[in-house]
Every structure is written in structure tokens, then in C-alpha cells.
Write an enzyme that holds these catalytic residues in place. Sequence first.
Site, mmCIF file in Angstrom:
data_model
loop_
_atom_site.group_PDB
_atom_site.id
_atom_site.type_symbol
_atom_site.label_atom_id
_atom_site.label_comp_id
_atom_site.label_asym_id
_atom_site.label_seq_id
_atom_site.Cartn_x
_atom_site.Cartn_y
_atom_site.Cartn_z
ATOM 1 N N LYS A 14 -14.433 21.961 13.820
ATOM 2 C CA LYS A 14 -14.038 21.718 15.213
ATOM 3 C C LYS A 14 -14.359 22.929 16.095
ATOM 4 O O LYS A 14 -14.892 22.784 17.188
ATOM 5 C CB LYS A 14 -12.533 21.399 15.297
ATOM 6 N N ARG A 89 -2.038 16.664 16.821
ATOM 7 C CA ARG A 89 -1.990 16.704 15.357
ATOM 8 C C ARG A 89 -1.230 15.508 14.794
ATOM 9 O O ARG A 89 -1.205 15.293 13.595
ATOM 10 C CB ARG A 89 -1.252 17.948 14.865
ATOM 11 N N ARG A 128 -14.386 31.588 4.960
ATOM 12 C CA ARG A 128 -14.586 31.755 6.421
ATOM 13 C C ARG A 128 -14.111 33.122 6.907
ATOM 14 O O ARG A 128 -13.076 33.617 6.475
ATOM 15 C CB ARG A 128 -13.797 30.644 7.133
ATOM 16 N N ARG A 162 -8.550 34.781 8.693
ATOM 17 C CA ARG A 162 -7.249 34.257 9.096
ATOM 18 C C ARG A 162 -6.250 34.334 7.954
ATOM 19 O O ARG A 162 -6.596 34.081 6.805
ATOM 20 C CB ARG A 162 -7.400 32.797 9.541
ATOM 21 N N ARG A 173 -2.320 22.416 4.302
ATOM 22 C CA ARG A 173 -2.939 22.089 5.594
ATOM 23 C C ARG A 173 -3.776 20.807 5.490
ATOM 24 O O ARG A 173 -3.765 19.982 6.400
ATOM 25 C CB ARG A 173 -3.809 23.268 6.062
HETATM 26 P P1 AMP Z 1 -5.789 25.571 13.555
HETATM 27 O O1 AMP Z 1 -6.390 26.831 14.063
HETATM 28 O O2 AMP Z 1 -6.014 24.397 14.468
HETATM 29 O O3 AMP Z 1 -6.175 25.271 12.128
HETATM 30 O O4 AMP Z 1 -4.201 25.799 13.562
HETATM 31 C C1 AMP Z 1 -3.616 26.822 12.784
HETATM 32 C C2 AMP Z 1 -2.129 26.545 12.648
HETATM 33 O O5 AMP Z 1 -1.511 26.553 13.949
HETATM 34 C C3 AMP Z 1 -1.779 25.172 12.058
HETATM 35 O O6 AMP Z 1 -1.809 25.167 10.647
HETATM 36 C C4 AMP Z 1 -0.370 24.973 12.613
HETATM 37 O O7 AMP Z 1 0.594 25.763 11.918
HETATM 38 C C5 AMP Z 1 -0.490 25.551 14.021
HETATM 39 N N1 AMP Z 1 -0.933 24.525 14.996
HETATM 40 C C6 AMP Z 1 -2.111 24.495 15.670
HETATM 41 N N2 AMP Z 1 -2.174 23.417 16.467
HETATM 42 C C7 AMP Z 1 -1.017 22.750 16.286
HETATM 43 C C8 AMP Z 1 -0.487 21.538 16.820
HETATM 44 N N3 AMP Z 1 -1.180 20.784 17.698
HETATM 45 N N4 AMP Z 1 0.750 21.140 16.409
HETATM 46 C C9 AMP Z 1 1.453 21.889 15.545
HETATM 47 N N5 AMP Z 1 1.016 23.038 14.988
HETATM 48 C C10 AMP Z 1 -0.215 23.466 15.347
#
Ligand code: AMP
Length: 187
Positions: A14, A89, A128, A162, A173
Site C-alpha cells: 500500500k 481497517r 523491509r 519498524r 497483524r
Molecule cells: P500500518 O502502518 O498501516 O501497518 O499500521 C501500523 C499499526 O498502526 C497497526 O498495526 C495498528 O496498530 C495501527 N493502525 C494503523 N492504522 C490503523 C487503523 N485504521 N485502525 C486501528 N489501528 C491502526
Amino acid sequence: MFNLILLGAPGSGKGTQSKLLINKLGFLQISTGDILRKEVADNSDLGKMANKIMQSGNLVPDDIMIDMMRNHISQIDYSKGLIFDGFPRNIEQAKHLDQLLAEYDACVNKVILLDIPTQMLVDRIIHRYTCKNCGAIYNKKFKIEKIAGVCDGCGGKEFIQRDDDNAETIKNRIDIFNNLTAMLKTY
Ligand code: AMP
């Protein structure tokens, strides 16, 4: 205002696709993960709360995310269109996004699903790393810098991985994506 959701599991690409679309079409990306990581780096109250949840791979509560999205959209120039990366999400978040966009006489115009086999997701996430300066995404297995230790894009020399890109957190996840986020395909 053309609004696009990139839907996909962690590691599906993404962020990478968002960057390509930004360069080609001038869209603005909203990555809720990036916003949260900035809060963590700033050590804000939200960041402190979110940090633990993110490290476990769980979702930050919906009410917090929905408020965050509302605030964020009110502060940006959305005229060229938005790419939602990491939001919604789950169904609750999707319903709120529809409502929020309706307040701007807008809607979700397109959803693109990045559908990637699980083993590929794991490989992409575990290997990554990103440029600390510009956020360019690399992968020890699939895409390294042209000159070792120097970012292709900005020449930056510091790279980070990360906290939640580790073998223990990945399974959770991906499970959360399959159990909650994937329901958005029918929504
Ligand atoms: P990402 O970078 O999108 O993989 O997000 C990293 C982490 O941020 C996720 O594993 C969640 O803990 C939190 N997070 C990001 N976006 C959301 C969302 N829309 N709703 C809830 N938690 C989120």
C-alpha cells in the site's frame, strides 16, 4: 476530489503504490500508520498509548482513529484527491469514513485490493527497511539501495526498521487483516 482506498494486508504494498500514485497523479496519501508512528516519535499522549498496541500488532481503538482521521482531513488540501492507506481497517471505520466524506460532498470513488499470498507478505515485512529521511521503502531480499548505505531517492544514509516488522507481531497483524479488514471486500 477523487478518493481511493488501498486495501491490503501488511506488506501488500500500500505504501509503495501510494508513493507511485502521488508522483504520477498528485494525490495526497493519508497513512494512519505513519501518523501514529509520528505520534510515537513525538512521545505524545496518543503516541504513548498507541505504541504498545502497535507493537503487539493490534488495532488502536476505533473512536481514536476516527477522531484522528476527522482532524487530519480538516487540516489538509484534499482538492486533488486522497489515498487512504491503512484506513479503514474494519466496517465501523468504513462507515465513519463514508459519513465523513459525505460532509465534504465526497465519497470513496474506488477501492483497490492488493491481494498477496501470505508467505510473500511475511517475506516482505521481515526484510523491509526504510530511509529515515524520506521514507523510501527497501527490502533486503527484493530491493536494496543501488549504492549500499545510500538512499536512491534522497541520498540519506540512515535506515530504520519498524518495531512491529518482526516475526512475532506479523502473524497477529496478518490474522487481524484476514479476520476484520478483509470483510471490507464485501462492504
Ligand atoms: P500500518 O502502518 O498501516 O501497518 O499500521 C501500523 C499499526 O498502526 C497497526 O498495526 C495498528 O496498530 C495501527 N493502525 C494503523 N492504522 C490503523 C487503523 N485504521 N485502525 C486501528 N489501528 C491502526
